[in-house]
Design a protein around this motif. Structure first.
Motif, PDB file in Angstrom:
ATOM      1  N   LEU A  32       0.651  -1.191  -0.043  1.00 43.46           N
ATOM      2  CA  LEU A  32       0.043  -0.045   0.097  1.00 43.46           C
ATOM      3  C   LEU A  32       0.677   1.345   0.192  1.00 43.46           C
ATOM      4  O   LEU A  32       1.892   1.224   0.545  1.00 43.46           O
ATOM      5  N   PHE A  33       0.339   2.286  -0.797  1.00 37.86           N
ATOM      6  CA  PHE A  33       1.130   3.482  -0.854  1.00 37.86           C
ATOM      7  C   PHE A  33       0.662   4.604   0.407  1.00 37.86           C
ATOM      8  O   PHE A  33       0.148   3.835   1.150  1.00 37.86           O
ATOM      9  N   ASP A  34       1.058   5.684   0.333  1.00 37.38           N
ATOM     10  CA  ASP A  34       0.653   6.812   1.065  1.00 37.38           C
ATOM     11  C   ASP A  34      -0.869   7.083   0.958  1.00 37.38           C
ATOM     12  O   ASP A  34      -1.166   8.145   0.371  1.00 37.38           O
ATOM     13  N   ILE A  35      -1.635   6.122   1.736  1.00 41.09           N
ATOM     14  CA  ILE A  35      -3.038   6.359   1.632  1.00 41.09           C
ATOM     15  C   ILE A  35      -3.565   7.028   2.951  1.00 41.09           C
ATOM     16  O   ILE A  35      -2.904   6.798   3.747  1.00 41.09           O
ATOM     17  N   GLN A  36      -4.824   7.742   2.623  1.00 36.56           N
ATOM     18  CA  GLN A  36      -5.291   8.490   3.937  1.00 36.56           C
ATOM     19  C   GLN A  36      -6.437   7.598   4.591  1.00 36.56           C
ATOM     20  O   GLN A  36      -6.424   7.834   5.678  1.00 36.56           O
ATOM     21  N   THR A  37      -7.106   6.861   3.854  1.00 35.96           N
ATOM     22  CA  THR A  37      -7.871   5.988   4.467  1.00 35.96           C
ATOM     23  C   THR A  37      -7.584   4.433   4.420  1.00 35.96           C
ATOM     24  O   THR A  37      -7.160   3.959   3.382  1.00 35.96           O
ATOM     25  N   PRO A  38      -7.599   3.660   5.540  1.00 35.69           N
ATOM     26  CA  PRO A  38      -7.148   2.238   5.455  1.00 35.69           C
ATOM     27  C   PRO A  38      -7.920   1.384   4.499  1.00 35.69           C
ATOM     28  O   PRO A  38      -8.937   1.825   4.304  1.00 35.69           O
ATOM     29  N   ASN A  41     -11.740  -5.002   4.797  1.00 34.44           N
ATOM     30  CA  ASN A  41     -12.728  -5.726   4.069  1.00 34.44           C
ATOM     31  C   ASN A  41     -13.910  -5.283   3.322  1.00 34.44           C
ATOM     32  O   ASN A  41     -14.719  -4.411   3.967  1.00 34.44           O
ATOM     33  N   GLY A  42     -13.981  -5.766   2.229  1.00 31.14           N
ATOM     34  CA  GLY A  42     -15.360  -5.250   1.602  1.00 31.14           C
ATOM     35  C   GLY A  42     -15.202  -3.976   0.728  1.00 31.14           C
ATOM     36  O   GLY A  42     -16.102  -3.596   0.177  1.00 31.14           O
ATOM     37  N   ALA A  43     -13.991  -3.250   0.697  1.00 28.78           N
ATOM     38  CA  ALA A  43     -13.570  -2.066   0.242  1.00 28.78           C
ATOM     39  C   ALA A  43     -13.750  -2.245  -1.707  1.00 28.78           C
ATOM     40  O   ALA A  43     -13.306  -3.187  -2.030  1.00 28.78           O
ATOM     41  N   SER A  44     -14.387  -0.995  -2.071  1.00 28.57           N
ATOM     42  CA  SER A  44     -14.679  -1.150  -3.502  1.00 28.57           C
ATOM     43  C   SER A  44     -13.341  -0.521  -4.000  1.00 28.57           C
ATOM     44  O   SER A  44     -12.919   0.712  -3.581  1.00 28.57           O
ATOM     45  N   VAL A  45     -12.695  -0.866  -5.034  1.00 31.73           N
ATOM     46  CA  VAL A  45     -11.651  -0.421  -5.755  1.00 31.73           C
ATOM     47  C   VAL A  45     -11.737  -0.469  -7.141  1.00 31.73           C
ATOM     48  O   VAL A  45     -12.424  -1.386  -7.669  1.00 31.73           O
ATOM     49  N   GLU A  46     -10.836   0.140  -7.932  1.00 34.72           N
ATOM     50  CA  GLU A  46     -10.751  -0.200  -9.434  1.00 34.72           C
ATOM     51  C   GLU A  46      -9.628  -0.887  -9.717  1.00 34.72           C
ATOM     52  O   GLU A  46      -8.291  -0.717  -9.127  1.00 34.72           O
ATOM     53  N   LEU A  47      -9.439  -2.012 -10.095  1.00 30.36           N
ATOM     54  CA  LEU A  47      -8.321  -3.016 -10.495  1.00 30.36           C
ATOM     55  C   LEU A  47      -7.825  -2.820 -11.741  1.00 30.36           C
ATOM     56  O   LEU A  47      -8.686  -2.919 -12.957  1.00 30.36           O
ATOM     57  N   PHE A  48      -6.558  -2.175 -11.826  1.00 28.74           N
ATOM     58  CA  PHE A  48      -5.913  -1.983 -13.369  1.00 28.74           C
ATOM     59  C   PHE A  48      -5.225  -3.131 -13.710  1.00 28.74           C
ATOM     60  O   PHE A  48      -4.077  -3.540 -12.889  1.00 28.74           O
ATOM     61  N   HIS A  49      -5.286  -3.756 -14.858  1.00 27.82           N
ATOM     62  CA  HIS A  49      -4.569  -4.877 -15.102  1.00 27.82           C
ATOM     63  C   HIS A  49      -4.310  -4.472 -16.631  1.00 27.82           C
ATOM     64  O   HIS A  49      -5.072  -4.318 -17.742  1.00 27.82           O
ATOM     65  N   HIS A  50      -3.208  -4.118 -17.146  1.00 31.44           N
ATOM     66  CA  HIS A  50      -2.778  -3.645 -18.562  1.00 31.44           C
ATOM     67  C   HIS A  50      -3.575  -2.341 -19.174  1.00 31.44           C
ATOM     68  O   HIS A  50      -3.758  -1.398 -18.090  1.00 31.44           O
ATOM     69  N   ALA A  51      -4.522  -2.586 -19.805  1.00 30.55           N
ATOM     70  CA  ALA A  51      -5.233  -1.286 -20.456  1.00 30.55           C
ATOM     71  C   ALA A  51      -6.328  -1.592 -19.848  1.00 30.55           C
ATOM     72  O   ALA A  51      -7.339  -0.784 -20.321  1.00 30.55           O
ATOM     73  N   ARG A  92     -15.976  -7.612 -10.009  1.00 29.05           N
ATOM     74  CA  ARG A  92     -17.514  -7.361 -10.282  1.00 29.05           C
ATOM     75  C   ARG A  92     -17.777  -7.128 -11.518  1.00 29.05           C
ATOM     76  O   ARG A  92     -17.084  -6.575 -12.313  1.00 29.05           O
ATOM     77  N   ALA A  93     -19.128  -7.616 -12.049  1.00 28.50           N
ATOM     78  CA  ALA A  93     -19.529  -7.521 -13.349  1.00 28.50           C
ATOM     79  C   ALA A  93     -19.674  -5.888 -13.403  1.00 28.50           C
ATOM     80  O   ALA A  93     -20.335  -5.231 -12.740  1.00 28.50           O
ATOM     81  N   GLY A  94     -19.441  -5.368 -14.561  1.00 31.93           N
ATOM     82  CA  GLY A  94     -19.394  -3.922 -15.006  1.00 31.93           C
ATOM     83  C   GLY A  94     -18.135  -3.248 -15.621  1.00 31.93           C
ATOM     84  O   GLY A  94     -17.225  -3.961 -15.495  1.00 31.93           O
ATOM     85  N   SER A  95     -18.268  -2.107 -15.787  1.00 28.02           N
ATOM     86  CA  SER A  95     -17.119  -1.104 -16.250  1.00 28.02           C
ATOM     87  C   SER A  95     -17.283   0.011 -15.576  1.00 28.02           C
ATOM     88  O   SER A  95     -18.395   0.688 -15.624  1.00 28.02           O
ATOM     89  N   ILE A  96     -16.091   0.472 -15.072  1.00 27.35           N
ATOM     90  CA  ILE A  96     -16.053   1.875 -14.420  1.00 27.35           C
ATOM     91  C   ILE A  96     -15.670   2.660 -15.697  1.00 27.35           C
ATOM     92  O   ILE A  96     -16.048   4.164 -15.687  1.00 27.35           O
ATOM     93  N   SER A  97     -14.799   2.477 -16.374  1.00 27.50           N
ATOM     94  CA  SER A  97     -14.281   3.387 -17.500  1.00 27.50           C
ATOM     95  C   SER A  97     -15.181   3.590 -18.500  1.00 27.50           C
ATOM     96  O   SER A  97     -15.122   2.573 -19.671  1.00 27.50           O
ATOM     97  N   GLU A  98     -15.778   4.612 -18.854  1.00 27.55           N
ATOM     98  CA  GLU A  98     -16.632   4.937 -19.854  1.00 27.55           C
ATOM     99  C   GLU A  98     -15.817   5.203 -21.088  1.00 27.55           C
ATOM    100  O   GLU A  98     -16.153   5.115 -22.263  1.00 27.55           O
ATOM    101  N   THR A  99     -14.732   5.916 -20.756  1.00 27.87           N
ATOM    102  CA  THR A  99     -13.961   6.588 -21.783  1.00 27.87           C
ATOM    103  C   THR A  99     -13.456   5.320 -22.771  1.00 27.87           C
ATOM    104  O   THR A  99     -13.135   5.562 -23.777  1.00 27.87           O
ATOM    105  N   ARG A 126      -8.691   3.972  -6.050  1.00 23.87           N
ATOM    106  CA  ARG A 126      -9.713   4.290  -5.316  1.00 23.87           C
ATOM    107  C   ARG A 126      -9.949   5.787  -5.208  1.00 23.87           C
ATOM    108  O   ARG A 126      -8.844   6.516  -5.037  1.00 23.87           O
ATOM    109  N   ASP A 127     -11.161   6.275  -5.667  1.00 15.72           N
ATOM    110  CA  ASP A 127     -11.357   7.731  -5.849  1.00 15.72           C
ATOM    111  C   ASP A 127     -10.028   8.538  -6.682  1.00 15.72           C
ATOM    112  O   ASP A 127      -9.600   9.737  -6.166  1.00 15.72           O
ATOM    113  N   GLY A 128      -9.769   7.993  -7.542  1.00 12.56           N
ATOM    114  CA  GLY A 128      -8.787   8.654  -8.440  1.00 12.56           C
ATOM    115  C   GLY A 128      -7.286   8.563  -7.896  1.00 12.56           C
ATOM    116  O   GLY A 128      -6.334   9.339  -8.437  1.00 12.56           O
ATOM    117  N   GLU A 129      -7.137   7.840  -6.939  1.00 12.49           N
ATOM    118  CA  GLU A 129      -5.793   7.771  -6.208  1.00 12.49           C
ATOM    119  C   GLU A 129      -5.300   6.512  -6.489  1.00 12.49           C
ATOM    120  O   GLU A 129      -5.771   5.480  -6.107  1.00 12.49           O
TER     121      GLU A 129
END
Length: 141
Positions: A32-38, A41-51, A92-99, A126-129
């Motif tokens: 984990l990097f320098d994050i503000q919020t720990p 369990n159950g945290a929602s994130v964006e998983l980036f894998h290649h593109a 999770r099913a779905g996509s965050i990136s509309e671009t 998470r939240d653009g960070e």
């Protein structure tokens, strides 16, 4: 050659005789990097894998010593900045990136870091960070 996924950005070309597995969840060792919020369990994130970037949910498995990799605590309540840990990331099913114009999906083409170093790395945001980076230890199809 065959396309293992829907043919959109981030798809992987491979031999039909040896397709790249599609994972619905992965176990990763992350730092984990320098994050503000720990991370909990159950945290929602964006998983980036290649593109690809996909919505995912975190399950904490172990906190690890950053240098030796020795398990400090099984099933910790939180991981905070600078910590290292083993986590399960469920896609999770779905996509965050509309671009990127990605279709709805719930599996991602991955390999373990031991098998393929390029296909075995992930980033979590998470939240653009960017909150963590790590390697894939195993996956469930």
């Amino acid at each position: 050659m065959a396309i293992t996924d829907s043919g959109s950005i981030g798809s992987v070309l491979c031999s039909p005789a040896s397709p790249v597995p599609l994972a619905s969840s992965i176990v990763a060792q992350v730092i984990l990097f320098d994050i503000q919020t720990p991370l909990i369990n159950g945290a929602s994130v964006e998983l980036f894998h290649h593109a690809r970037n996909v919505p995912a949910t975190i399950t904490l498995l172990e906190s690890l010593d950053r240098v030796t990799g020795v398990v400090l605590k099984a099933k910790p309540r939180v991981l905070t900045k600078g910590m290292s840990g083993k986590i399960r990331i469920t896609i999770r099913a779905g996509s965050i990136s509309e671009t990127a114009g990605l279709a709805s999906f719930s599996r991602l083409p991955v390999e373990t870091f031991k098998t393929n170093k390029d296909m075995g790395r992930v980033l979590l945001r998470r939240d653009g960070e960017t909150i963590a980076a790590g390697i894939i230890l195993s996956y469930d199809t």
